[in-house]
Each structure stands twice: as structure tokens, then as C-alpha cells.
Design a protein around this motif. Structure first.
Motif, PDB file in Angstrom:
ATOM      1  N   GLY A   1      27.098  15.301  27.768  1.00 61.82           N
ATOM      2  CA  GLY A   1      28.397  15.744  27.254  1.00 61.82           C
ATOM      3  C   GLY A   1      28.296  16.822  26.189  1.00 61.82           C
ATOM      4  O   GLY A   1      29.161  16.955  25.330  1.00 61.82           O
ATOM      5  N   GLN A   2      27.219  17.612  26.255  1.00 66.31           N
ATOM      6  CA  GLN A   2      27.009  18.656  25.223  1.00 66.31           C
ATOM      7  C   GLN A   2      27.113  20.076  25.776  1.00 66.31           C
ATOM      8  O   GLN A   2      26.809  21.033  25.072  1.00 66.31           O
ATOM      9  CB  GLN A   2      25.626  18.458  24.587  1.00 66.31           C
ATOM     10  N   LEU A   3      27.519  20.191  27.038  1.00 62.38           N
ATOM     11  CA  LEU A   3      27.651  21.515  27.649  1.00 62.38           C
ATOM     12  C   LEU A   3      29.066  21.667  28.185  1.00 62.38           C
ATOM     13  O   LEU A   3      29.537  20.813  28.945  1.00 62.38           O
ATOM     14  CB  LEU A   3      26.641  21.665  28.795  1.00 62.38           C
ATOM     15  N   GLY A   4      29.727  22.720  27.771  1.00 60.55           N
ATOM     16  CA  GLY A   4      31.075  22.987  28.250  1.00 60.55           C
ATOM     17  C   GLY A   4      31.137  24.322  28.979  1.00 60.55           C
ATOM     18  O   GLY A   4      30.449  25.281  28.616  1.00 60.55           O
ATOM     19  N   TRP A   5      31.923  24.364  30.049  1.00 67.99           N
ATOM     20  CA  TRP A   5      32.181  25.628  30.760  1.00 67.99           C
ATOM     21  C   TRP A   5      33.645  25.968  30.582  1.00 67.99           C
ATOM     22  O   TRP A   5      34.515  25.117  30.782  1.00 67.99           O
ATOM     23  CB  TRP A   5      31.852  25.492  32.252  1.00 67.99           C
ATOM     24  N   LEU A   6      33.924  27.193  30.201  1.00 68.69           N
ATOM     25  CA  LEU A   6      35.298  27.642  29.994  1.00 68.69           C
ATOM     26  C   LEU A   6      35.642  28.558  31.154  1.00 68.69           C
ATOM     27  O   LEU A   6      34.970  29.571  31.378  1.00 68.69           O
ATOM     28  CB  LEU A   6      35.434  28.371  28.654  1.00 68.69           C
ATOM     29  N   GLU A   7      36.677  28.200  31.892  1.00 64.09           N
ATOM     30  CA  GLU A   7      36.999  28.889  33.139  1.00 64.09           C
ATOM     31  C   GLU A   7      37.992  30.038  32.939  1.00 64.09           C
ATOM     32  O   GLU A   7      38.866  29.971  32.062  1.00 64.09           O
ATOM     33  CB  GLU A   7      37.610  27.885  34.126  1.00 64.09           C
ATOM     34  N   ASN A   8      37.894  31.045  33.808  1.00 65.34           N
ATOM     35  CA  ASN A   8      38.890  32.125  33.905  1.00 65.34           C
ATOM     36  C   ASN A   8      39.197  32.780  32.559  1.00 65.34           C
ATOM     37  O   ASN A   8      40.340  32.906  32.161  1.00 65.34           O
ATOM     38  CB  ASN A   8      40.201  31.596  34.492  1.00 65.34           C
ATOM     39  N   ILE A   9      38.157  33.173  31.870  1.00 68.38           N
ATOM     40  CA  ILE A   9      38.341  33.815  30.566  1.00 68.38           C
ATOM     41  C   ILE A   9      38.392  35.326  30.760  1.00 68.38           C
ATOM     42  O   ILE A   9      37.623  35.896  31.531  1.00 68.38           O
ATOM     43  CB  ILE A   9      37.173  33.473  29.618  1.00 68.38           C
ATOM     44  N   GLY A  10      39.305  35.958  30.040  1.00 64.95           N
ATOM     45  CA  GLY A  10      39.416  37.419  30.131  1.00 64.95           C
ATOM     46  C   GLY A  10      40.368  37.929  29.073  1.00 64.95           C
ATOM     47  O   GLY A  10      40.534  37.306  28.020  1.00 64.95           O
ATOM     48  N   TYR A  11      40.996  39.051  29.366  1.00 65.82           N
ATOM     49  CA  TYR A  11      41.936  39.658  28.414  1.00 65.82           C
ATOM     50  C   TYR A  11      42.900  40.536  29.195  1.00 65.82           C
ATOM     51  O   TYR A  11      42.611  40.902  30.344  1.00 65.82           O
ATOM     52  CB  TYR A  11      41.177  40.471  27.349  1.00 65.82           C
ATOM     53  N   PRO A  12      44.031  40.877  28.585  1.00 59.16           N
ATOM     54  CA  PRO A  12      45.044  41.654  29.309  1.00 59.16           C
ATOM     55  C   PRO A  12      44.519  43.027  29.738  1.00 59.16           C
ATOM     56  O   PRO A  12      43.681  43.618  29.055  1.00 59.16           O
ATOM     57  CB  PRO A  12      46.168  41.819  28.281  1.00 59.16           C
ATOM     58  N   ASN A  13      45.044  43.551  30.813  1.00 59.13           N
ATOM     59  CA  ASN A  13      44.676  44.873  31.334  1.00 59.13           C
ATOM     60  C   ASN A  13      43.157  45.056  31.400  1.00 59.13           C
ATOM     61  O   ASN A  13      42.591  45.915  30.716  1.00 59.13           O
ATOM     62  CB  ASN A  13      45.269  45.998  30.471  1.00 59.13           C
ATOM     63  N   PRO A  14      42.499  44.282  32.237  1.00 56.81           N
ATOM     64  CA  PRO A  14      41.034  44.291  32.265  1.00 56.81           C
ATOM     65  C   PRO A  14      40.464  45.686  32.506  1.00 56.81           C
ATOM     66  O   PRO A  14      41.026  46.472  33.253  1.00 56.81           O
ATOM     67  CB  PRO A  14      40.701  43.379  33.451  1.00 56.81           C
ATOM     68  N   ASN A  15      39.375  45.955  31.840  1.00 55.00           N
ATOM     69  CA  ASN A  15      38.718  47.249  31.968  1.00 55.00           C
ATOM     70  C   ASN A  15      37.370  47.028  32.640  1.00 55.00           C
ATOM     71  O   ASN A  15      36.569  46.227  32.193  1.00 55.00           O
ATOM     72  CB  ASN A  15      38.523  47.867  30.585  1.00 55.00           C
ATOM     73  N   ARG A  16      37.108  47.772  33.702  1.00 55.65           N
ATOM     74  CA  ARG A  16      35.880  47.544  34.458  1.00 55.65           C
ATOM     75  C   ARG A  16      34.717  48.393  33.962  1.00 55.65           C
ATOM     76  O   ARG A  16      33.644  48.386  34.558  1.00 55.65           O
ATOM     77  CB  ARG A  16      36.117  47.810  35.939  1.00 55.65           C
ATOM     78  N   SER A  17      34.918  49.139  32.917  1.00 53.58           N
ATOM     79  CA  SER A  17      33.779  49.852  32.321  1.00 53.58           C
ATOM     80  C   SER A  17      32.962  48.847  31.507  1.00 53.58           C
ATOM     81  O   SER A  17      33.518  48.093  30.706  1.00 53.58           O
ATOM     82  CB  SER A  17      34.285  50.952  31.404  1.00 53.58           C
TER      83      SER A  17
END
Lengths: 424, 389
Positions: B97-113
């Protein structure tokens, strides 16, 4: 408004400034030889150079593994920078290698590296579009940005994206659709030659594979046509914002680490008036009031730090082993030649400086001047650097008074670790 | 360095303090707190879908005929999600119980650079207007340039501050100055001459380095290695982080990077190796912290600038995408999956749509772990998964 020409003849400190920025540094005699010349004549002389390089004792092709071959190749380039009569050519090749970036982590072929460096030297003063066309078509770029995998109906966007983002127009000046359409136009550009780990000495050459090219219509940067790779490189290189980005690179390389919107706008205008001609642009830049008004405003890169010390001391007697050591030192200082950390290249400026690199610069300076150091000094020069003058190392006629009572080697060491030497 | 050299060096460090700006003088006293956040940057855009794998989802296998992780190889975590087999060394932390995965993290208007996106994660500013980093702002809030350090060659933008630059330590062992005999006084005089512009910046950076190195070297002897680390640069950086924490240097944030995850071609070989390096390094680090008695005081938070496109490309690789996973590791972490699995039927331009803003993840660390005001550092209030227990 373009850059303003400077009209007054060069003083000793002007000449030192010019040679620190264009030649990694120079001896006092080389500096004094320029005193009294016009800025235009001094710049013009620097901008004439052949493409041939010195004979080299390094034989990378005889290495046993690609890793060793690359180390030898890097050391050979470092030696050329130290010894060449045409340091500006190498300074420009270094600058363009930090623009049309490749990395030896992926490009492990000697002919690809050699061809890449020859293209950067040979086109350093071409029209920017010609430089871009030649650079993008090198097997090194094909490999580094995966364009050998970019095939009709099976796009690989890597080169298509970085061409726009990093080589030409810059972020914000193109759309995702331009990236995808550009990748289509670049299909079929690849290279011939063996590419296994043992084939590092075999030749690689650019080739166009028509069968893998998508010949359909594309819309790119607002234009539509059955574009091929040449077409989109020309369109991207001719994009109005490419001029600003090239001017920005030249400004950072030759004028200042600090942004200066007005100065860069003038340089952009000079570049535009020349039609993107790099020789004319550099001739104007290196003889401008803006260039001579800006002093001590660029932090030396690791290469400029090391090559500058050796050229300022007039060292010509360094052995192969030492060049290899020094080349490894450049990597530890943060500038592994032809292997920047990312495709963007080194940002430079204050990013060269942190605790670890400052410590290592001091260690390198000690090894170069005080000779064999106890402890971990990894850059041993057989003989200490002969004492260069304050004019050669610091760009000033006056030796700092704190150094007055010291011996020559100690004086040189402290000048090399001073903030004044770190800046050009 | 022998003791005599060290004394000289300490004297030198003290002698340069007089010229320091006020914020340095009050630094150590106000740093406070005894908990450390370790940030791991996966450089180059780590493919989240092949890290935390939606192995029950047919759309995942349909989109990736060549590079998907086969069901039999996935390290099952839940009925739908499992880890890449190269992450096996982390399984025991999941079980505990010491490892967590955080799903679908990002930010508005994603930049692919790579660079624009990484700058957004570093500055915590999706508008790309900020010039300083979120960890740099932590250091300025605390008032101590040594409260956060990078382990590596170059200081990332995350650690840039307006007033000062935070240290990058390439290796703790070489983090010391040995000045040749007889040069202390002339060096000090030379260094203390008044300067302006970039020369003044270099002068201040050198003085700060003298203080930092003296402090670290003084504290190093407190550490005895408690684990065998794998032979990799990344693992060596993690061990240096353990040494710095065990030495009691007072750093609140330590930062290091692993990469490149820019897997446009032949992804499996590249990413598989990198994930193994990541997992094995972290497992050794956690074991070491346990032996040091510090496991309660440290949490690890890992991120990458973006995930990759859902569908593989024709080179058995993936091009740049949007949302991705983050991971958190440590005794004080709330293990498990935080957030929903990505919806592979509803994509944005071929990419996963982000659902959780990464600034919410930072905010929780700032407010709950570092006891700082996240609103002040992130320029706004952000909500996110509550990943600390």
C-alpha cells in the motif's frame, strides 16, 4: 531598421572582444595585430575560410567499438578548434550543431558524423535555406529524428515536428496539421548504408526512396501542392518567423545571453535585407555598433572555456591523450560535443553555471595551469599553460591587483576562475 | 580532503558570507520541516499506457498490435490495470500500500512540444508566462536557496528562482572545492571585488557554491549505505539523494531525472530498459531509507511532460500525446489507483484526454507534505487526488 555600422578603428580591447567572441580567444600578439583596423576589414578577414581541416592524428575508424569511435571523433573536433587558423568556422559549426541538433546516442556512424560536421562548416555562411536543406538531408538528421522510418501511409512525425519547432518557424507559428502534412512530404527521405553496431565505420549516404514517398497534395503553412521534402524545408525556412529565430540564435551566440527586443529586431532586419544570407548578416553583425557595445554579456560554454584558455595561451603542443581527456571534460562540464541532452540543444547562458560545473571549471583550470594536481584532477596537461596576458584572458589591459604577488601559473589559474574570464 | 583543508575551506566560506544578500543570512533558520519530497522527472514523454496498462481493454490491444504489453506479462494490480513487467521491483510497494498511480494527469490546451510541455510542468503555468519554476518558488517562500537541489548536471527550470539559482549536484563525492595552497587570500580578494551584470551573477554563484559544498561535506559522514544500488547513473543519483537526506542538510525537495523516453521508433526495447532502471533504482532507494530510519520522512513523486499517442506508429513506436500517469511512492503515500482509467473510445486527436490537472497533485504535496501554502506557490487553488495518507 538594420544594425548600425561602427566606423571607428579597433583599439586593443575592441580587438580582444572581437576575438573572444569569434575565435574562442587569442594570444596578445594576435589581438594587437588587429589594432587600428576598421571593424569591417577585421570582420571580413574572419569570414573567409576554406572547408579543409588540419591533418589529424585521430583515426576513429580504427576504433574497436562505436562508443570509442565517437570519443575519438569528438577529440578530433576539439583539436581542430584549438589549432585551426579559422576558429570562426569551428565556432559557427558549433553554433549550428546546437541548432540542427543531432545526438551521438543515436547517430553512431562515423561517416554520418563527418558528413554532418562538413555540411555545417561548408554551409556556415550560405543562405540559411541552403544550410537548412543541406543539414536536414544529412544521414545524421535522418537517423536522429527517425525520418528513415517515415513512409507513405505510415508517418513518423519526429522530423516533421522538429523542423518547424526547432529548426525554423518556432512554436506558435504552425499548427498540428502542418506537422502532419510536413511529415507526409518528408516521406521517402532516408539514407543508405549499414546501420548495425559493428558498422560504425561504413559509409551512410542520403537517398530519396520514391516508392515510400506520399506524392499526394498537402497543405503546409498555408500553401497547397504536391510537396516533397525540399519544398517544405524551403517553405519552413522562408517563414517570416524563421528570420526572427535565426536572428535570436545569432544574437545569443555573438551578442548577449540577455534578451534585447530592439537589438534582435535590428538583426532580424539585417538578415531579411540580405535575403537570409548568413555571410552578409554576420559581416554586418560583427562590425556593428551593437556588437561592440555589448561586453562581457555571454557566459562561456564549456568548449569556449577550455578552447579559449588554450588558444589564449597559444598552445600547439598538446598530445592526443590530453585532447581525449579534455573532450571527456567538456562532457562533464555539460557540453558533450554532438550530444546535447535533448533535441532542443543547450540553452546556454546561466544554465552552464551551477555548483558542480563551477567546481569542475576550477579543477580544470588548476590542471591546465598548475600542472599535475593531487587528487582527482582528470585533465592533465604535460606542461602548464604559459602565462597569457590579462588582455588575452580577461579582455582588459589591467591585471587585477589581487594577483600582483603571485607566480605566473597561479596568476593564470586565478584569472581562469574569475568571473571576468567566464564571460565574453 | 583532510581536516586541515576543510578548516581552511570553512574559513573561506565564512569570509564570503559578509557579501551575501540578506535572504541567505536568514536561510537555514527558517527552512524548517523535516519532510522531503523527491521529484523524479521522466524526460522525453513516457508512454503512460505501457506503464500502467489497461489490460482488460480491447481497444488498447487494437491500437498497439506490435508494442502492447501482452496480458500474460502484465503485473496485475486491479481487474483492469496492471504494471509493465519491467516495474516488477515496485510490486512489493504496491502490495504494502505504498505505491500510488495517478491516472489521466495533464493540463488545459496540451502542448506536444517536449520543451513547451516540460516548461509547463516546471513552471506550473500552462500559459507559459512564468519564468521561474514551482520548486524555485518553494525555495523563495522558505528563503533558503539550499532547501531544494537537483541531482544532475544542469539545473532544470523547475528549480529556477527569481532571486537565486538552486544547486545542481552532479555527484556528492565530487561536491567539494580544493583550493591550491597559498591561493585562499588572493582568491577571496579577487572574488570580493565589486562587479555588475553577469559578472556579479557569477560572483554570487561562486560564493553560494562555497557555502553549499562546505555544508554538504561537513554532514556526509553521517550516512552509511543501507542498500545495494543497481549500477546505473539514475540509481547513483538516488543514493546521493539518500546521502543528502541522511546527512541532515535540510533540503525539502530533491530532484533528479531519468530519460530519454522519446520512443518514436522501437519503443519496447527503449522503454522496457528505462522502466527497469526506474523501478530497480527506486526499490534500492526505499530499502536504504528504511535502514536509515527515514522512510516516514520521504515521499517520491514521478512525472513526465506528456504521454504518447494511443495508437502506435509504423516504426513500432509512438508519437507525442497528451495526458499520462504519475506515480507516488513512500510509506506515507496512500497506495492504489487515483482516478479513472483512460477512455480509449473517446480520444482528443488520437490522445488520451486528461481529467486531473497536475497542479492539483503538486498542491496536495505542498499543503499536506511540505506544509506550504499551495495557492501562493501555484498562483491559485488546485484540487486533485489525495495521495498522501
Amino acid at each position: 531598421m538594420p544594425l548600425t555600422p561602427r566606423t571607428t578603428p579597433l583599439t586593443a580591447t575592441d580587438a580582444a572582444h572581437l576575438l573572444r567572441r569569434t575565435s574562442f580567444g587569442a594570444t596578445e600578439a594576435q589581438i594587437r595585430a588587429l589594432v587600428g583596423q576598421t571593424p569591417q576589414a577585421a570582420a571580413a578577414a574572419l569570414l573567409v575560410f576554406p572547408t579543409t581541416t588540419l591533418d589529424t592524428p585521430f583515426k576513429p575508424a580504427e576504433a574497436v567499438a562505436p562508443y570509442a569511435a565517437i570519443k575519438l571523433f569528438q577529440a578530433a573536433w576539439l583539436r581542430e578548434m584549438v589549432l585551426t587558423p579559422y576558429p570562426l568556422r569551428e565556432r559557427l559549426a558549433l553554433m549550428w550543431s546546437n541548432h540542427f541538433v543531432i545526438g551521438t546516442d543515436k547517430v553512431k556512424n562515423l561517416s554520418a558524423l563527418d558528413n554532418y560536421l562538413s555540411v555545417l562548416r561548408g554551409h556556415a555562411l550560405s543562405n540559411f535555406t541552403d544550410l537548412a536543406l543541406a543539414a536536414v538531408k544529412t544521414p545524421a538528421v535522418m537517423r536522429y529524428l527517425d525520418n528513415d522510418q517515415n513512409k507513405k501511409g505510415k508517418p513518423n512525425e519526429n522530423l516533421g515536428r522538429e523542423l518547424l519547432e526547432l529548426y525554423t518557424a518556432g512554436i506558435g507559428n504552425y499548427s498540428e496539421s502542418d506537422v502532419k502534412e510536413g511529415a507526409r512530404a518528408l516521406t521517402g527521405w532516408t539514407f543508405e548504408g549499414k546501420r548495425g553496431p559493428k558498422d560504425f565505420a561504413d559509409p551512410q549516404t542520403f537517398t530519396f526512396n520514391a516508392k515510400q514517398h506520399d506524392g499526394g497534395s498537402k497543405t503546409y503553412l498555408g500553401k497547397t501542392g504536391n510537396f516533397g521534402g525540399d519544398d517544405i524545408v524551403r517553405l519552413a525556412a522562408g517563414h517570416p518567423s524563421t528570420a526572427e529565430r535565426v536572428a535570436f540564435k545569432l544574437w545569443r551566440s555573438f551578442v548577449s545571453d540577455a534578451p534585447d527586443a530592439a537589438g534582435q529586431a535590428k538583426l532580424t532586419e539585417t538578415y531579411r535585407q540580405s535575403g537570409g544570407d548568413l555571410r552578409q548578416t554576420l559581416q554586418a553583425l560583427l562590425s556593428s555598433q551593437e556588437f561592440y557595445a555589448s561586453r562581457s554579456s555571454i557566459i562561456r560554454s564549456p568548449t569556449e572555456f577550455v578552447v579559449g584558455a588554450l588558444r589564449s595561451a597559444g598552445r600547439t603542443d598538446i598530445d592526443k591523450k590530453t585532447y581525449l581527456n579534455l573532450s571527456g571534460t567538456l562532457a562533464r562540464l555539460g557540453q558533450d560535443l554532438l550530444h546535447p541532452p535533448t533535441v532542443k540543444g543547450w540553452d546556454g547562458g546561466r544554465e552552464w553555471i551551477n555548483d558542480s560545473t563551477l567546481l569542475l571549471r576550477m579543477q580544470v583550470a588548476a590542471a591546465m595551469t598548475l600542472g599535475n594536481q593531487k587528487g582527482k584532477a582528470q585533465t592533465k596537461l604535460a606542461d602548464p599553460v604559459p602565462e597569457p596576458s590579462a588582455l588575452a584572458l580577461l579582455g582588459s589591459e589591467k591585471m587585477p591587483s589581487a594577483l600582483a604577488k603571485l607566480g605566473s601559473a597561479q596568476r593564470t589559474y586565478l584569472m581562469l576562475v574569475s568571473p571576468e574570464y567566464q564571460l565574453i | 580532503m583532510n581536516r586541515r583543508d576543510f578548516l581552511k575551506l570553512s574559513a573561506l566560506a565564512v569570509s564570503v558570507t559578509s557579501g551575501m544578500p540578506g535572504f541567505l543570512a536568514r536561510a537555514a533558520a527558517t527552512a524548517g520541516g523535516d519532510k522531503t519530497l523527491v521529484v523524479i522527472q521522466l524526460t522525453g514523454g513516457n508512454d503512460g499506457l505501457n506503464t500502467l496498462i489497461p489490460y482488460s481493454n480491447g481497444a488498447y490491444y487494437a491500437a498497439r498490435p506490435n508494442i502492447a504489453i501482452g496480458k500474460k506479462d502484465v503485473l496485475n494490480l486491479t481487474a483492469d490495470l496492471g504494471m509493465h513487467p519491467s516495474l516488477r521491483a515496485l510490486s512489493k510497494f504496491w502490495d504494502a500500500g505504498q505505491l500510488g498511480w495517478l491516472e489521466n494527469i495533464g493540463y488545459p490546451n496540451p502542448n506536444r512540444s517536449h520543451f513547451a510541455s516540460m516548461a509547463i510542468w516546471h513552471t506550473a503555468d500552462p500559459t507559459q508566462a512564468a519564468s521561474d519554476g514551482w520548486i524555485g518558488r518553494i525555495a523563495e517562500t522558505i528563503g533558503d536557496p539550499f532547501c531544494a537541489s537537483n541531482i544532475g548536471n544542469a539545473t532544470p527550470l523547475a528549480l529556477q528562482a527569481k532571486q537565486f539559482s538552486l544547486p545542481s549536484i552532479s555527484s556528492v563525492d565530487s561536491y567539494q572545492l580544493k583550493l591550491p595552497a597559498g591561493l585562499h587570500d588572493p582568491f577571496t580578494t579577487l572574488l570580493n571585488a565589486p562587479r555588475q551584470g553577469e559578472a556579479e551573477y557569477l560572483q554570487a554563484a561562486t560564493k553560494q557554491m562555497l557555502l553549499n559544498t562546505a555544508k554538504v561535506q561537513k554532514n556526509l559522514s553521517k550516512y552509511r549505505s543501507g542498500a545495494v544500488y543497481p549500477d546505473s547513473k539514475f540509481a547513483a543519483s538516488l543514493q546521493d539523494i539518500a546521502r543528502l537526506i541522511a546527512g541532515g542538510n535540510g533540503q525539502r525537495v530533491l530532484y533528479t531525472s531519468l530519460g530519454s523516453f522519446d520512443t518514436h521508433a522501437g519503443q519496447r526495447a527503449e522503454q522496457d530498459d528505462l522502466l527497469r532502471e526506474l523501478a530497480e533504482g527506486l526499490a534500492a532507494f526505499q530499502a536504504d531509507l528504511d535502514v536509515q530510519g527515514l522512510a516516514d520522512k520521504v515521499v517520491v513523486m514521478g512525472f513526465s511532460e506528456f504521454g504518447r499517442r494511443v495508437a502506435e506508429n509504423a516504426s513500432a513506436g509512438t508519437d507525442h500525446g497528451q495526458g499520462s500517469v504519475m506515480f507516488v511512492l513512500g510509506k506515507s503515500v496512500k497506495g492504489g489507483i487515483h482516478g479513472d482509467s483512460p477512455d480509449l473510445e473517446n480520444l482528443a486527436d488520437g490522445d488520451i484526454r486528461y481529467k486531473q490537472d497536475f497542479r492539483g497533485v503538486y498542491a496536495h504535496a505542498l499543503d499536506t507534505w511540505l506544509n506550504l501554502d499551495s495557492k501562493e506557490i501555484l498562483g491559485g487553488k488546485f484540487d486533485g487526488p489525495k495521495w498522501l495518507s
